[in-house]
Motif scaffolding. Structure first.
Motif, PDB file in Angstrom:
ATOM      1  N   GLY A  47      -6.107 -16.520  14.682  1.00 50.01           N
ATOM      2  CA  GLY A  47      -4.841 -17.568  14.833  1.00 50.01           C
ATOM      3  C   GLY A  47      -4.792 -18.161  16.024  1.00 50.01           C
ATOM      4  N   PHE A  48      -5.411 -17.280  17.268  1.00 49.06           N
ATOM      5  CA  PHE A  48      -5.672 -18.223  18.681  1.00 49.06           C
ATOM      6  C   PHE A  48      -6.291 -19.329  18.273  1.00 49.06           C
ATOM      7  CE2 PHE A  48      -6.734 -19.161  22.553  1.00 49.06           C
ATOM      8  CZ  PHE A  48      -6.032 -19.725  23.451  1.00 49.06           C
ATOM      9  N   ALA A  49      -6.932 -19.664  17.590  1.00 52.20           N
ATOM     10  CA  ALA A  49      -7.238 -21.072  17.422  1.00 52.20           C
ATOM     11  C   ALA A  49      -6.735 -21.915  16.194  1.00 52.20           C
ATOM     12  CB  ALA A  49      -8.480 -21.276  16.595  1.00 52.20           C
ATOM     13  N   PHE A  50      -5.313 -21.162  15.619  1.00 47.71           N
ATOM     14  CA  PHE A  50      -4.339 -22.075  15.171  1.00 47.71           C
ATOM     15  C   PHE A  50      -3.596 -22.482  15.654  1.00 47.71           C
ATOM     16  CE2 PHE A  50      -0.346 -22.294  13.170  1.00 47.71           C
ATOM     17  CZ  PHE A  50      -0.566 -23.232  12.031  1.00 47.71           C
ATOM     18  N   GLY A  51      -2.955 -21.559  16.617  1.00 43.15           N
ATOM     19  CA  GLY A  51      -2.029 -22.190  17.079  1.00 43.15           C
ATOM     20  C   GLY A  51      -2.313 -23.255  18.555  1.00 43.15           C
ATOM     21  N   VAL A  52      -3.419 -23.500  19.170  1.00 45.16           N
ATOM     22  CA  VAL A  52      -4.868 -24.688  19.779  1.00 45.16           C
ATOM     23  C   VAL A  52      -4.409 -25.803  18.528  1.00 45.16           C
ATOM     24  CG1 VAL A  52      -6.496 -25.084  21.218  1.00 45.16           C
ATOM     25  CG2 VAL A  52      -5.334 -22.879  20.980  1.00 45.16           C
ATOM     26  N   THR A  53      -5.379 -25.135  17.373  1.00 43.80           N
ATOM     27  CA  THR A  53      -5.198 -27.140  16.964  1.00 43.80           C
ATOM     28  C   THR A  53      -4.015 -27.133  16.106  1.00 43.80           C
ATOM     29  OG1 THR A  53      -7.142 -25.743  15.884  1.00 43.80           O
ATOM     30  CG2 THR A  53      -6.214 -27.936  15.113  1.00 43.80           C
ATOM     31  N   ALA A  54      -2.595 -26.577  16.307  1.00 44.94           N
ATOM     32  CA  ALA A  54      -1.553 -26.866  16.143  1.00 44.94           C
ATOM     33  C   ALA A  54      -0.951 -28.336  16.951  1.00 44.94           C
ATOM     34  CB  ALA A  54      -0.753 -26.100  15.263  1.00 44.94           C
ATOM     35  N   ALA A  55      -0.959 -27.514  18.091  1.00 40.37           N
ATOM     36  CA  ALA A  55      -0.594 -27.550  19.295  1.00 40.37           C
ATOM     37  C   ALA A  55      -1.226 -29.478  19.630  1.00 40.37           C
ATOM     38  CB  ALA A  55      -0.711 -27.236  20.362  1.00 40.37           C
ATOM     39  N   GLY A  56      -2.150 -29.276  18.853  1.00 38.48           N
ATOM     40  CA  GLY A  56      -3.243 -30.064  19.313  1.00 38.48           C
ATOM     41  C   GLY A  56      -2.816 -31.319  18.568  1.00 38.48           C
ATOM     42  N   ALA A  57      -2.219 -31.139  16.598  1.00 42.41           N
ATOM     43  CA  ALA A  57      -1.544 -32.091  16.587  1.00 42.41           C
ATOM     44  C   ALA A  57      -0.938 -32.330  16.233  1.00 42.41           C
ATOM     45  CB  ALA A  57      -1.526 -31.664  15.215  1.00 42.41           C
ATOM     46  N   GLY A  58       0.489 -31.797  17.659  1.00 46.42           N
ATOM     47  CA  GLY A  58       1.820 -32.386  17.868  1.00 46.42           C
ATOM     48  C   GLY A  58       2.843 -31.499  17.140  1.00 46.42           C
ATOM     49  N   VAL A  59       2.202 -30.472  16.772  1.00 50.39           N
ATOM     50  CA  VAL A  59       2.603 -29.476  16.210  1.00 50.39           C
ATOM     51  C   VAL A  59       3.621 -28.962  17.275  1.00 50.39           C
ATOM     52  CG1 VAL A  59       3.364 -27.392  14.669  1.00 50.39           C
ATOM     53  CG2 VAL A  59       2.052 -28.949  13.768  1.00 50.39           C
ATOM     54  N   SER A  60       4.725 -28.193  16.789  1.00 54.31           N
ATOM     55  CA  SER A  60       6.056 -27.283  18.328  1.00 54.31           C
ATOM     56  C   SER A  60       5.407 -25.881  18.093  1.00 54.31           C
ATOM     57  CB  SER A  60       7.207 -27.451  18.515  1.00 54.31           C
ATOM     58  OG  SER A  60       7.485 -26.932  17.118  1.00 54.31           O
ATOM     59  N   THR A  61       5.190 -25.215  19.487  1.00 55.21           N
ATOM     60  CA  THR A  61       5.256 -23.184  19.359  1.00 55.21           C
ATOM     61  C   THR A  61       6.121 -22.650  18.048  1.00 55.21           C
ATOM     62  OG1 THR A  61       4.312 -23.675  21.523  1.00 55.21           O
ATOM     63  CG2 THR A  61       5.131 -21.516  20.375  1.00 55.21           C
ATOM     64  N   LEU A  62       7.337 -23.625  17.865  1.00 54.59           N
ATOM     65  CA  LEU A  62       7.877 -23.016  17.343  1.00 54.59           C
ATOM     66  C   LEU A  62       7.654 -23.107  15.189  1.00 54.59           C
ATOM     67  CD1 LEU A  62      10.751 -20.940  16.912  1.00 54.59           C
ATOM     68  CD2 LEU A  62      12.076 -23.156  16.388  1.00 54.59           C
ATOM     69  N   GLN A  63       7.467 -24.686  15.567  1.00 47.07           N
ATOM     70  CA  GLN A  63       7.369 -24.862  13.950  1.00 47.07           C
ATOM     71  C   GLN A  63       5.760 -24.153  14.030  1.00 47.07           C
ATOM     72  OE1 GLN A  63       6.687 -28.535  14.884  1.00 47.07           O
ATOM     73  NE2 GLN A  63       8.487 -28.990  13.864  1.00 47.07           N
ATOM     74  N   ALA A  64       4.293 -23.860  14.637  1.00 46.30           N
ATOM     75  CA  ALA A  64       3.117 -22.948  14.295  1.00 46.30           C
ATOM     76  C   ALA A  64       3.219 -21.376  13.794  1.00 46.30           C
ATOM     77  CB  ALA A  64       2.509 -23.149  15.939  1.00 46.30           C
ATOM     78  N   CYS A  65       4.383 -21.366  14.672  1.00 39.89           N
ATOM     79  CA  CYS A  65       4.628 -19.417  14.893  1.00 39.89           C
ATOM     80  C   CYS A  65       5.978 -19.271  13.223  1.00 39.89           C
ATOM     81  CB  CYS A  65       5.640 -19.076  16.393  1.00 39.89           C
ATOM     82  SG  CYS A  65       4.655 -19.377  17.442  1.00 39.89           S
ATOM     83  N   ALA A  66       6.785 -20.469  12.488  1.00 44.42           N
ATOM     84  CA  ALA A  66       6.723 -20.083  11.855  1.00 44.42           C
ATOM     85  C   ALA A  66       6.265 -20.448  10.720  1.00 44.42           C
ATOM     86  CB  ALA A  66       8.471 -21.576  11.616  1.00 44.42           C
ATOM     87  N   ALA A 168      -0.609 -21.450  20.815  1.00 51.91           N
ATOM     88  CA  ALA A 168      -0.083 -22.649  21.062  1.00 51.91           C
ATOM     89  C   ALA A 168       0.658 -22.827  22.126  1.00 51.91           C
ATOM     90  CB  ALA A 168       1.563 -22.529  20.173  1.00 51.91           C
ATOM     91  N   LEU A 169       0.759 -21.726  22.819  1.00 51.23           N
ATOM     92  CA  LEU A 169       1.261 -21.961  24.589  1.00 51.23           C
ATOM     93  C   LEU A 169      -0.049 -22.427  26.026  1.00 51.23           C
ATOM     94  CD1 LEU A 169       3.646 -18.640  24.623  1.00 51.23           C
ATOM     95  CD2 LEU A 169       4.444 -20.845  24.627  1.00 51.23           C
ATOM     96  N   GLY A 170      -1.170 -21.508  25.153  1.00 52.16           N
ATOM     97  CA  GLY A 170      -1.654 -21.921  26.074  1.00 52.16           C
ATOM     98  C   GLY A 170      -2.736 -22.776  25.520  1.00 52.16           C
ATOM     99  N   ALA A 171      -2.939 -23.919  24.470  1.00 52.34           N
ATOM    100  CA  ALA A 171      -3.195 -25.499  24.145  1.00 52.34           C
ATOM    101  C   ALA A 171      -3.541 -26.078  25.448  1.00 52.34           C
ATOM    102  CB  ALA A 171      -2.448 -25.859  23.003  1.00 52.34           C
ATOM    103  N   GLU A 172      -2.663 -26.010  26.063  1.00 60.49           N
ATOM    104  CA  GLU A 172      -3.232 -27.150  27.104  1.00 60.49           C
ATOM    105  C   GLU A 172      -3.960 -26.369  28.199  1.00 60.49           C
ATOM    106  OE1 GLU A 172       0.132 -27.848  29.389  1.00 60.49           O
ATOM    107  OE2 GLU A 172       0.997 -29.279  27.589  1.00 60.49           O
ATOM    108  N   ALA A 173      -4.634 -25.451  28.437  1.00 60.55           N
ATOM    109  CA  ALA A 173      -4.805 -24.159  29.469  1.00 60.55           C
ATOM    110  C   ALA A 173      -6.819 -24.658  29.119  1.00 60.55           C
ATOM    111  CB  ALA A 173      -5.187 -23.713  29.827  1.00 60.55           C
TER     112      ALA A 173
END
Length: 245
Positions: A47-66, A168-173
């Motif tokens: 799920g970590f990969a999904f959070g990072v991928t979602a953030a890279g696609a422009g999906v917000s943290t709230l949207q990814a978690c939802a 999603a929170l750590g995508a930039e790092a």
């Protein structure tokens, strides 16, 4: 839902066969929990990969978690954010939709195997995914199947949602997930679960043809289309088998 007699669980070895239920056929609870946790933890961490991928696609943290909380179908979630990253490609969106509909067929199978009380079914339906289905079907009796389904679903749901948030929170790092290979973790675990279940020559032929179609068409067709074409492997193999008969 038709109640299945307790002495037999459908879906055992052979067509129409069943696993006997009883002390002799039972599986130790500790072994079921161990296997279920192994799958839940291994896949849940992806799920970590999904959070990072979602953030890279422009999906917000709230949207990814939802998405992880309310949709909870890993492959479909990846396909959906892939469609968003591709600018809303309708073929990719269709691939996400059809990937999600496979859970309905899992539900038809599990409804007979688990035979859960009516009040529990709406909640259990949310956990009907590849991994819970694979673990439940691998058990020798209904009691073990219920335990495996529950432990896999709970551990995977909690970890998937937690790691989605962290990703999603750590995508930039982290940077590009493809460089880390995190996006391959979920499919790799599922393939490991699927391979032992391909027992007949027909099942292996369907899997092989689907693999060839999916990978072979990936470089030449729009994202999402190879998945749809690969789904044709089953009717093609069954048609060929019917002609031979």
């Amino acid at each position: 839902m038709r109640e299945v007699p307790d002495r037999e669980v459908p879906g055992g070895a052979g067509a129409g066969g069943g696993h006997p239920v009883g002390e002799a056929a039972g599986k130790p609870r500790a072994a079921v929990v161990r296997d279920a946790l192994g799958v839940g933890v291994a896949v849940g961490l992806s799920g970590f990969a999904f959070g990072v991928t979602a953030a890279g696609a422009g999906v917000s943290t709230l949207q990814a978690c939802a998405l992880s909380l309310l949709v909870f179908t890993g492959a479909s979630q990846f396909a959906l954010v892939g469609a968003l990253a591709a600018g809303g490609n309708p073929f990719t969106a269709a691939g996400a939709f059809f990937l999600g509909t496979r859970n309905a067929f899992y539900g038809l199978r599990l409804s007979q195997l688990l035979a859960l009380p009516p009040r529990v079914r709406p909640f259990a339906a949310h956990w009907v995914i590849d991994e819970t289905t694979a673990v439940a079907l691998a058990q020798p009796d209904r009691k073990s199947a219920r335990l495996g389904f529950t432990v896999t679903g709970l551990s995977l749901y909690v970890l998937w949602n937690l790691t989605t948030l962290l990703g999603a929170l750590g995508a930039e790092a982290i940077g590009d997930t493809r460089a880390w290979g995190l996006d391959a973790a979920g499919p790799a675990v599922f393939l490991a679960l699927l391979a032992p279940m391909l027992k007949t020559s027909t099942e292996r032929a369907v899997a092989a043809l689907a693999l060839v179609l999916g990978l072979g068409l990936l470089p030449v067709l729009p994202a999402g289309v190879p998945v749809l074409v690969a789904a044709l492997a089953a009717p093609v193999i069954l048609w060929l088998k019917g002609r031979r008969s």
